[in-house]
Design a protein around this motif. Structure first.
Motif, mmCIF file in Angstrom:
data_model
loop_
_atom_site.group_PDB
_atom_site.id
_atom_site.type_symbol
_atom_site.label_atom_id
_atom_site.label_comp_id
_atom_site.label_asym_id
_atom_site.label_seq_id
_atom_site.Cartn_x
_atom_site.Cartn_y
_atom_site.Cartn_z
ATOM 1 N N PRO A 235 75.902 21.037 18.541
ATOM 2 C CA PRO A 235 75.128 21.983 19.344
ATOM 3 C C PRO A 235 74.114 22.713 18.465
ATOM 4 C CG PRO A 235 77.295 22.875 18.869
ATOM 5 C CD PRO A 235 77.303 21.459 18.349
ATOM 6 N N PRO A 236 72.995 23.162 19.024
ATOM 7 C CA PRO A 236 71.992 23.864 18.215
ATOM 8 C C PRO A 236 72.481 25.246 17.804
ATOM 9 C CG PRO A 236 71.381 23.914 20.536
ATOM 10 C CD PRO A 236 72.582 23.022 20.432
ATOM 11 N N ASP A 237 72.070 25.671 16.640
ATOM 12 C CA ASP A 237 72.375 27.006 16.136
ATOM 13 C C ASP A 237 71.063 27.785 16.070
ATOM 14 O OD1 ASP A 237 73.147 29.299 14.887
ATOM 15 O OD2 ASP A 237 73.890 28.350 13.043
ATOM 16 N N PHE A 238 70.830 28.622 17.074
ATOM 17 C CA PHE A 238 69.550 29.329 17.158
ATOM 18 C C PHE A 238 69.381 30.364 16.047
ATOM 19 C CE2 PHE A 238 69.797 27.571 21.395
ATOM 20 C CZ PHE A 238 68.472 27.248 21.683
ATOM 21 N N SER A 239 70.467 30.710 15.375
ATOM 22 C CA SER A 239 70.368 31.689 14.290
ATOM 23 C C SER A 239 70.017 31.029 12.960
ATOM 24 C CB SER A 239 71.694 32.445 14.146
ATOM 25 O OG SER A 239 72.744 31.559 13.756
ATOM 26 N N ASN A 240 69.985 29.692 12.941
ATOM 27 C CA ASN A 240 69.723 28.958 11.706
ATOM 28 C C ASN A 240 68.371 28.279 11.796
ATOM 29 O OD1 ASN A 240 69.835 26.299 10.037
ATOM 30 N ND2 ASN A 240 71.466 27.573 9.157
ATOM 31 N N ARG A 241 67.462 28.626 10.889
ATOM 32 C CA ARG A 241 66.108 28.073 10.941
ATOM 33 C C ARG A 241 66.107 26.567 10.793
ATOM 34 N NH1 ARG A 241 62.282 28.279 5.882
ATOM 35 N NH2 ARG A 241 63.881 26.729 5.424
ATOM 36 N N GLU A 242 66.925 26.030 9.884
ATOM 37 C CA GLU A 242 66.947 24.600 9.642
ATOM 38 C C GLU A 242 67.422 23.847 10.877
ATOM 39 O OE1 GLU A 242 66.013 21.681 6.619
ATOM 40 O OE2 GLU A 242 65.700 23.846 6.830
ATOM 41 N N SER A 243 68.447 24.371 11.549
ATOM 42 C CA SER A 243 68.938 23.735 12.763
ATOM 43 C C SER A 243 67.866 23.729 13.845
ATOM 44 C CB SER A 243 70.194 24.466 13.268
ATOM 45 O OG SER A 243 70.606 23.962 14.522
ATOM 46 N N CYS A 244 67.128 24.817 13.974
ATOM 47 C CA CYS A 244 66.055 24.890 14.969
ATOM 48 C C CYS A 244 64.959 23.872 14.665
ATOM 49 C CB CYS A 244 65.476 26.299 15.017
ATOM 50 S SG CYS A 244 66.570 27.524 15.778
ATOM 51 N N LEU A 245 64.621 23.726 13.393
ATOM 52 C CA LEU A 245 63.576 22.771 13.024
ATOM 53 C C LEU A 245 64.019 21.334 13.305
ATOM 54 C CD1 LEU A 245 62.276 24.291 9.648
ATOM 55 C CD2 LEU A 245 61.015 24.112 11.793
ATOM 56 N N VAL A 246 65.299 21.036 13.077
ATOM 57 C CA VAL A 246 65.806 19.698 13.362
ATOM 58 C C VAL A 246 65.664 19.379 14.844
ATOM 59 C CG1 VAL A 246 67.911 18.299 13.499
ATOM 60 C CG2 VAL A 246 67.374 19.553 11.402
ATOM 61 N N TYR A 247 66.141 20.282 15.701
ATOM 62 C CA TYR A 247 66.042 20.063 17.140
ATOM 63 C C TYR A 247 64.583 19.997 17.580
ATOM 64 C CZ TYR A 247 70.894 20.235 18.632
ATOM 65 O OH TYR A 247 72.214 19.926 18.862
ATOM 66 N N CYS A 248 63.761 20.866 17.025
ATOM 67 C CA CYS A 248 62.346 20.901 17.400
ATOM 68 C C CYS A 248 61.672 19.576 17.066
ATOM 69 C CB CYS A 248 61.654 22.062 16.691
ATOM 70 S SG CYS A 248 59.927 22.320 17.193
ATOM 71 N N GLN A 249 61.897 19.072 15.869
ATOM 72 C CA GLN A 249 61.226 17.841 15.455
ATOM 73 C C GLN A 249 61.714 16.635 16.247
ATOM 74 O OE1 GLN A 249 61.931 15.922 11.539
ATOM 75 N NE2 GLN A 249 59.743 16.257 11.172
ATOM 76 N N VAL A 250 62.997 16.537 16.483
ATOM 77 C CA VAL A 250 63.520 15.395 17.239
ATOM 78 C C VAL A 250 62.951 15.390 18.656
ATOM 79 C CG1 VAL A 250 65.608 14.435 18.296
ATOM 80 C CG2 VAL A 250 65.621 15.092 15.883
ATOM 81 N N LEU A 251 62.900 16.536 19.307
ATOM 82 C CA LEU A 251 62.327 16.597 20.650
ATOM 83 C C LEU A 251 60.833 16.262 20.640
ATOM 84 C CD1 LEU A 251 64.104 19.795 22.034
ATOM 85 C CD2 LEU A 251 64.548 17.420 22.680
ATOM 86 N N LEU A 252 60.137 16.665 19.594
ATOM 87 C CA LEU A 252 58.714 16.340 19.476
ATOM 88 C C LEU A 252 58.509 14.833 19.308
ATOM 89 C CD1 LEU A 252 57.563 19.255 17.148
ATOM 90 C CD2 LEU A 252 56.773 18.861 19.480
#
Length: 692
Positions: A235-252
């Motif tokens: 699951p995404p961890d919105f408090s972690n910048r690296e986790s957010c970037l991973v989800y962001c890039q994969v969706l992009l």
């Protein structure tokens, strides 16, 4: 004693009032402390210096209070004046409409004929109106919300506006591709969109990799698979910048993969992949968070998708953020730290040249200044790794593509930016730039070259991307000269003194430059036609649409001004058909551009069409585009329908592009060309444009 104390207190208050009168420029600290200040702004006062405090001076501004009724009256008067001005301008436009056809040639090139101004109004445009239009100056275009936006002279949109200033189709050029004002607002729900099957997501990665993964290096295949595993299993961890970037890039990546593989827009949810892009923005970290190479790569993806949506201002802002973050990380310079591995060095190089190239493209194509000068960049090229079956073009395409982007930056700065110079300086820049293009062409590896004689049987998307970029650079370099000669031809036709040979009176060098520009437009059309037959056209891709529009625009003007040439005529029709095909698949933005070109063709080439009994196709407007039924097959979809053109004798070759000419040739001609480049991109551009 009490009386003495009272007198002492009175004396101190008197001294305080005296000091207050002498301290009208007291700093904030002394004012707050009610102490004497020997203020002399901007120099700090002695008291702040002794205390080691920052000395700040605040200037007070006299404020005048007025009754609210008077304020409302001023507002009402201002609105009335704006409406009256708008009505006067509309009446003036109506009175002159009957003369517009005869005056069209003089509107195309204002400097060669009596000055005429296009209708302009400062009236406010309601955001819910559909008939909003470009208003005002040559470079300020009005958007739906009433804000003005700048489009510089190197933009094809700016040129189209000069050629056909009264067209309402120009209104669509600043309209987003998906015109829902709330479409990109961050969703309230925390739920992810329905992800495609894991193996299908891997296929989408390779689709986007073929189109943009080689010309920009924003993620490597092994890294994507690792991040894809994370998104599908954690699951995404919105408090972690690296986790957010991973989800962001994969969706992009998924969004781009769908955009490049689904060539038909159906439904009301935006273009293919839009929903994944919209959710990706929810994971984009705030810009004040700590930067990283990963963050830079994600911002590049966001910027380019925004450009594909025709949200060019948002794209320009995001790529600016990416480039500045890259600079803050020192990616624009080589590192000397021996602890940094060669793999990390190459990643830094790939990331830098990717954001650099994308900034050059988005800036110059929209007519904006580039963000960083080449003399401020010290990063070397990445070292190409050995190719493998899964990654056939490691860094090779990136290097040669970026070299063209570097040349494109010179084109924007040296040809289309306004600087104190002469026609000889302009000629020297054109010669230097074309020499660089010739050198680039000599050094391109054979496996990346395009063989025009075998396009029907084989073509790869990497070569398509590179050579569309190359021919666009030629087009933009020679375009000022070509359109100046076209202007002279059109003026001569009006006077009845046009010669049968357009080359008459021009030097051999000038003719060579113009021929190269026309050949580049034809080559662009041939490459796009072949890509369409192999289903390799990005229907919603910004660059594909930009390249074919620019080629079609030039070919229309060449066919209107020069004696009939069957090859040029077939190339023009093919370019228009390609635009129409992309519009029929749901790209309303290109549909409006196609309509604009048909309108322009009818205006400047009507007499020739009548002489040759050419049937002019009816214009296509965004509201009349007919969309075929949606395809059920995502990847193996039927390609765009292409005509039998080109014929064998129409095929260009690399040898058709020649740039050898004398710098001392035709200095007077280039002086006149210089004055045709209508550019105002420095700090005084607003004043100069309004003065016109």
């Amino acid at each position: 004693m009490a009386q003495g104390k009272a007198r002492s207190g009175i004396q101190r208050r008197s001294e305080d009032r005296s000091n207050a009168r002498r301290s009208t420029v007291a700093c904030n600290r002394c004012r707050n402390r009610k102490t004497r200040c020997a203020g002399n702004p901007p120099d700090p006062c002695a008291a702040c210096e002794d205390a080691g405090q920052v000395c700040v001076y605040s200037e007070s501004e006299k404020r005048v209070s007025i009754p609210e009724s008077y304020y409302r009256q001023l507002q009402s008067q201002a609105r009335a004046q704006l409406q009256a001005h708008a009505q006067a301008q509309a009446q003036a436009q109506s009175n002159t409409s009957s003369h517009q056809q005869d005056a069209r040639l003089s509107l195309l090139f204002p400097s060669s004929s009596p000055a005429q101004s296009t209708p302009c109004t400062s009236a406010e445009v309601p955001p819910d109106r559909d008939d909003w239009w470009y208003q005002g100056t040559d470079h300020l275009f009005l958007n739906r919300s009433g804000e003005h936006h700048f489009v510089g002279a190197s933009s094809a949109t700016h040129l189209a506006k000069r050629l056909n200033p009264t067209s309402t189709n120009l209104a669509w050029d600043v309209r987003p591709l998906y015109d829902d004002p709330s479409s990109l607002r961050r969703p309230v729900t925390q739920a992810l969109p329905q992800l495609p099957p894991f193996e299908f997501a891997k296929r989408l990665f390779w689709v986007q990799y073929a189109y943009i993964g080689t010309i920009f290096s924003l993620i490597q295949p092994p890294h994507f698979e690792e991040r894809l595993e994370i998104v599908y299993n954690q699951p995404p961890d919105f408090s972690n910048r690296e986790s957010c970037l991973v989800y962001c890039q994969v969706l992009l990546v998924i969004a781009f993969g769908l955009m490049y593989s689904v060539n038909q827009w159906s439904g009301d949810d935006g273009p293919p992949g839009f929903q994944y892009f919209k959710h990706a923005l929810r994971f984009l970290p705030d810009i004040h968070e700590e930067g990283s190479i990963f963050f830079v790569e994600v911002l590049c993806y966001v910027a380019y998708y925004m450009q594909n949506l025709n949200r060019r201002d948002a794209a320009f802002l995001y790529i600016g953020l990416a480039l500045r973050m890259a600079i803050s990380l020192g990616l624009h310079q080589e590192v000397s730290d021996p602890a940094i591995s060669e793999d990390d060095r190459n990643r830094r190089r790939r990331a830098w040249w990717s954001v650099y190239s994308l900034d050059r493209l988005l800036s110059v194509k929209s007519g904006n200044p580039i963000t960083i000068q080449d003399e401020d960049t010290g990063t070397t090229w990445p070292i190409p790794a050995e190719p493998s079956p899964s990654v056939p073009w490691p860094s090779v395409v990136l290097i040669h593509y970026t070299q063209l982007s570097r040349i494109l930056g010179r084109i924007g700065e040296e040809i289309y930016r306004k600087k104190p110079r002469s026609g000889t300086n302009l000629l020297a820049s054109v010669q230097s730039i074309t020499n660089d293009l010739s050198e680039w062409l000599r050094q391109i590896p054979d496996r990346l070259r395009i063989d025009f004689s075998t396009l029907d049987s084989h073509i790869n998307r990497e070569s398509v991307s590179i050579f569309l970029h190359f021919y666009s650079c030629i087009n933009m370099t020679a375009r000022p000269l070509v359109f100046y000669v076209i202007q002279r031809r059109l003026d001569a036709e009006v006077r009845g003194s046009a010669t049968d040979d357009w080359k008459e009176g021009l030097s051999q060098n000038t003719v060579a430059v113009i021929d190269s520009c026309i050949t580049a437009a034809r080559a662009t059309t041939v490459i796009m036609d072949a890509a369409a037959k192999h289903n390799l056209v990005a229907t919603y891709g910004y660059l594909d649409g930009e390249y074919i529009f620019s080629a079609a625009l030039l070919l229309i003007m060449v066919n209107a001004a020069f004696p009939h040439n069957e090859t040029n005529s077939r190339a023009m029709e093919m370019a228009l058909n390609l635009l129409r095909g992309m519009a029929d698949r749901g790209n309303t933005y290109l549909g409006s551009r196609h309509s604009l070109l048909l309108e322009l063709q009818s205006t400047v080439g009507l007499s020739r069409a009548k002489r040759e009994d050419v049937v002019v196709e009816a214009p296509v407007t965004p509201n009349t585009i007919q969309q075929p039924p949606p395809s059920t097959n995502v990847i193996e979809e039927q390609p765009l329908v292409a005509s039998p053109w080109p014929l064998q004798q129409d095929l260009p070759s690399m040898r058709d592009i020649t740039f050898n000419f004398d710098i001392n040739d035709d200095p007077g001609l280039w002086e006149e060309v210089l004055h045709q480049i209508d550019i105002d991109m420095d700090t005084d551009w607003i004043e100069n444009t309004l003065r016109k």
